[in-house]
Design a protein around this motif. Structure first.
Motif, PDB file in Angstrom:
ATOM      1  N   VAL A   1      13.430   7.589   9.077  1.00  0.00           N
ATOM      2  CA  VAL A   1      13.559   5.409   9.153  1.00  0.00           C
ATOM      3  C   VAL A   1      14.521   5.471   9.104  1.00  0.00           C
ATOM      4  N   ILE A   2      15.212   4.262   9.139  1.00  0.00           N
ATOM      5  CA  ILE A   2      16.449   3.609   8.904  1.00  0.00           C
ATOM      6  C   ILE A   2      15.804   2.907   7.160  1.00  0.00           C
ATOM      7  N   ALA A   3      17.315   3.194   6.254  1.00  0.00           N
ATOM      8  CA  ALA A   3      18.277   3.166   5.549  1.00  0.00           C
ATOM      9  C   ALA A   3      17.647   1.394   5.037  1.00  0.00           C
ATOM     10  N   GLU A   4      17.215   1.151   4.263  1.00  0.00           N
ATOM     11  CA  GLU A   4      17.215   0.188   3.458  1.00  0.00           C
ATOM     12  C   GLU A   4      16.534  -0.566   4.060  1.00  0.00           C
ATOM     13  N   GLN A   5      15.302  -0.240   4.940  1.00  0.00           N
ATOM     14  CA  GLN A   5      14.184  -1.504   5.390  1.00  0.00           C
ATOM     15  C   GLN A   5      12.974  -0.589   4.805  1.00  0.00           C
ATOM     16  N   PRO A   6      12.150  -1.585   4.562  1.00  0.00           N
ATOM     17  CA  PRO A   6      11.023  -0.709   3.879  1.00  0.00           C
ATOM     18  C   PRO A   6       9.991   0.235   4.462  1.00  0.00           C
ATOM     19  N   VAL A   7       9.093   0.912   4.154  1.00  0.00           N
ATOM     20  CA  VAL A   7       8.709   2.254   5.147  1.00  0.00           C
ATOM     21  C   VAL A   7       7.525   2.919   4.260  1.00  0.00           C
ATOM     22  N   ALA A   8       6.159   2.673   5.274  1.00  0.00           N
ATOM     23  CA  ALA A   8       4.861   2.675   4.517  1.00  0.00           C
ATOM     24  C   ALA A   8       5.023   4.611   4.427  1.00  0.00           C
ATOM     25  N   VAL A   9       4.896   4.585   3.229  1.00  0.00           N
ATOM     26  CA  VAL A   9       4.610   6.188   2.724  1.00  0.00           C
ATOM     27  C   VAL A   9       3.808   6.116   2.724  1.00  0.00           C
ATOM     28  N   ILE A  10       3.055   7.700   2.654  1.00  0.00           N
ATOM     29  CA  ILE A  10       0.983   7.485   2.294  1.00  0.00           C
ATOM     30  C   ILE A  10       1.162   8.509   1.964  1.00  0.00           C
ATOM     31  N   TRP A  11       0.680   8.581   0.913  1.00  0.00           N
ATOM     32  CA  TRP A  11       0.043   9.846  -0.071  1.00  0.00           C
ATOM     33  C   TRP A  11      -1.438  10.078  -0.943  1.00  0.00           C
ATOM     34  N   GLU A  12      -1.698  11.624  -1.037  1.00  0.00           N
ATOM     35  CA  GLU A  12      -3.190  11.460  -1.253  1.00  0.00           C
ATOM     36  C   GLU A  12      -3.291  12.840  -2.590  1.00  0.00           C
ATOM     37  N   ILE A  13      -4.193  12.028  -4.263  1.00  0.00           N
ATOM     38  CA  ILE A  13      -4.307  13.099  -4.974  1.00  0.00           C
ATOM     39  C   ILE A  13      -5.776  13.129  -4.602  1.00  0.00           C
TER      40      ILE A  13
ATOM     41  N   PHE B   1      12.380  15.198   6.511  1.00  0.00           N
ATOM     42  CA  PHE B   1      12.851  13.689   7.992  1.00  0.00           C
ATOM     43  C   PHE B   1      14.188  13.250   7.003  1.00  0.00           C
ATOM     44  N   THR B   2      14.748  12.013   8.313  1.00  0.00           N
ATOM     45  CA  THR B   2      15.577  11.587   8.729  1.00  0.00           C
ATOM     46  C   THR B   2      15.996  10.844   8.045  1.00  0.00           C
ATOM     47  N   ILE B   3      16.619  10.290   7.502  1.00  0.00           N
ATOM     48  CA  ILE B   3      17.141   8.833   6.680  1.00  0.00           C
ATOM     49  C   ILE B   3      18.542   8.539   7.708  1.00  0.00           C
ATOM     50  N   GLN B   4      18.328   7.512   8.571  1.00  0.00           N
ATOM     51  CA  GLN B   4      19.157   7.053   9.594  1.00  0.00           C
ATOM     52  C   GLN B   4      20.131   5.730   9.119  1.00  0.00           C
ATOM     53  N   ALA B   5      21.322   5.311   8.610  1.00  0.00           N
ATOM     54  CA  ALA B   5      22.394   4.198   8.283  1.00  0.00           C
ATOM     55  C   ALA B   5      23.851   4.215   9.110  1.00  0.00           C
ATOM     56  N   ALA B   6      23.493   3.204   8.812  1.00  0.00           N
ATOM     57  CA  ALA B   6      24.912   2.504   9.600  1.00  0.00           C
ATOM     58  C   ALA B   6      26.396   3.281   8.783  1.00  0.00           C
ATOM     59  N   ASP B   7      27.745   3.091   9.670  1.00  0.00           N
ATOM     60  CA  ASP B   7      28.853   3.969   8.546  1.00  0.00           C
ATOM     61  C   ASP B   7      29.918   3.926   9.245  1.00  0.00           C
ATOM     62  N   LEU B   8      30.009   2.093   8.584  1.00  0.00           N
ATOM     63  CA  LEU B   8      31.767   1.409   9.716  1.00  0.00           C
ATOM     64  C   LEU B   8      32.880   2.102   9.248  1.00  0.00           C
ATOM     65  N   VAL B   9      33.750   2.381  10.246  1.00  0.00           N
ATOM     66  CA  VAL B   9      34.862   3.075   9.806  1.00  0.00           C
ATOM     67  C   VAL B   9      35.999   2.364  10.702  1.00  0.00           C
ATOM     68  N   VAL B  10      37.340   1.921  10.431  1.00  0.00           N
ATOM     69  CA  VAL B  10      38.361   1.650  11.094  1.00  0.00           C
ATOM     70  C   VAL B  10      38.819   2.263  12.211  1.00  0.00           C
ATOM     71  N   ASP B  11      39.064   2.339  13.417  1.00  0.00           N
ATOM     72  CA  ASP B  11      39.355   3.111  14.312  1.00  0.00           C
ATOM     73  C   ASP B  11      41.161   3.010  13.813  1.00  0.00           C
ATOM     74  N   SER B  12      41.448   1.700  14.041  1.00  0.00           N
ATOM     75  CA  SER B  12      43.486   1.835  14.572  1.00  0.00           C
ATOM     76  C   SER B  12      43.548   0.055  13.920  1.00  0.00           C
ATOM     77  N   VAL B  13      44.401   0.548  13.377  1.00  0.00           N
ATOM     78  CA  VAL B  13      45.211  -1.292  12.755  1.00  0.00           C
ATOM     79  C   VAL B  13      46.902  -1.254  13.524  1.00  0.00           C
ATOM     80  N   VAL B  14      47.120  -2.418  14.119  1.00  0.00           N
ATOM     81  CA  VAL B  14      48.454  -2.572  15.029  1.00  0.00           C
ATOM     82  C   VAL B  14      48.667  -4.350  13.888  1.00  0.00           C
ATOM     83  N   ILE B  15      50.164  -3.926  13.703  1.00  0.00           N
ATOM     84  CA  ILE B  15      50.343  -5.412  13.148  1.00  0.00           C
ATOM     85  C   ILE B  15      51.961  -5.793  13.989  1.00  0.00           C
ATOM     86  N   GLU B  16      51.530  -6.941  14.621  1.00  0.00           N
ATOM     87  CA  GLU B  16      53.436  -7.236  15.291  1.00  0.00           C
ATOM     88  C   GLU B  16      53.300  -8.624  15.234  1.00  0.00           C
ATOM     89  N   PRO B  17      54.685  -8.816  15.012  1.00  0.00           N
ATOM     90  CA  PRO B  17      55.432  -8.218  15.238  1.00  0.00           C
ATOM     91  C   PRO B  17      55.909  -6.799  13.296  1.00  0.00           C
TER      92      PRO B  17
END
Length: 265
Positions: free
Chosen positions: A6-18, A108-124
């Protein structure tokens, strides 16, 4: 029942029975609770929501439910789904509450994004307060789901090391496209670092923060920032001085009088 992925933060249909394994229940109302578990044992689990139900359940009669559930990004990875029937206890079951909770056999597996900053360079790397600089940074999605729009990257200067409360926002750069798992986005932006009252010459941190306003649900929310150092000096500053003040030696109360002075830089 829940999809294997499933994708995190998105509606997912779940079924159960009692099933009613006891005597008949007539015109009853009860609550079913849905839980997310890190293992296949009940206890210390996260309740995702509740579903109100009512009606009649005869002995051995079953009822199937389908509901939309949103799984949190912060719980990404392998998880188990659990449902507790009659979790509010509104239907009296005597001593028969021990079998009300059931945990799915398979994870089951919950999938989610994970944003990182790989590099930063400032000039000068050395310049003046009030001067122009170029910041080049690369944002990567190291998660398992796409980072969908909208989200922005913030560029800040920190006036105290690692202290974001002291930071001044230099720029916020909107993402131009969805960033899929493993994909990167490299940008070069121009910024001006303003002179802040009381600023001292020295080394400062430039922080680049992916998803700077927490618009994207991420599996990890604490790894969005990366830093680069810049050495800043003060530009030539004005130095105003007042000289040559001239005023009369005597004056009457509540009356105007001539006053002159000279301001020089």
């Amino acid at each position: 029942l829940v999809p294997a992925t499933v994708i995190a933060e998105q509606p997912v249909a779940v079924i159960w029975e009692i099933q009613n394994q006891g005597t008949s229940v007539t015109n009853a109302s009860w609550t079913d609770s849905i839980y997310l578990s890190e293992d296949d044992a009940a206890g210390d689990d996260l309740r995702l929501g509740v579903v109100q139900s009512s009606g009649t359940l005869l002995t051995e009669e079953s009822r199937r439910f389908t509901n939309q559930v949103i799984f949190p990004a912060g719980k990404s990875g392998a998880r188990f789904l659990a449902v507790a029937a009659n979790s509010s206890g509104s239907v009296f079951e005597g001593m028969n509450y021990g079998n009300n909770t059931n945990i799915a056999e398979a994870a089951f597996t919950i999938q989610a994004a994970d944003l990182v900053v790989d590099s930063v360079v400032i000039e000068p790397a050395t310049g003046l307060f009030g001067g122009e600089f170029e910041v080049t940074f690369t944002v990567r999605n190291q998660g398992t789901a796409a980072a969908v729009l909208p989200w922005e990257t913030r560029v800040l200067v920190l006036h105290e090391p690692n202290n974001f409360s002291s930071a001044t926002l230099l720029l916020h750069e909107p993402a131009a496209a969805v960033l899929n798992p493993g994909a990167t986005d490299t940008r070069t932006v121009g910024v001006t670092i303003p002179v802040k009252e009381g600023a001292a010459e020295g080394s400062y941190q430039i922080a680049v923060v992916a998803d700077g306003y927490d618009d994207v649900g991420e599996g990890v929310e604490t790894n969005n920032a990366r830093f680069a150092s810049v050495t800043l000096t003060l530009p030539p500053m004005p130095d105003l001085a007042v000289t040559g003040i001239q005023a009369p030696t005597d004056a009457l109360p509540n009356s105007s009088f001539a006053l002159s002075w000279t301001t020089t830089n």
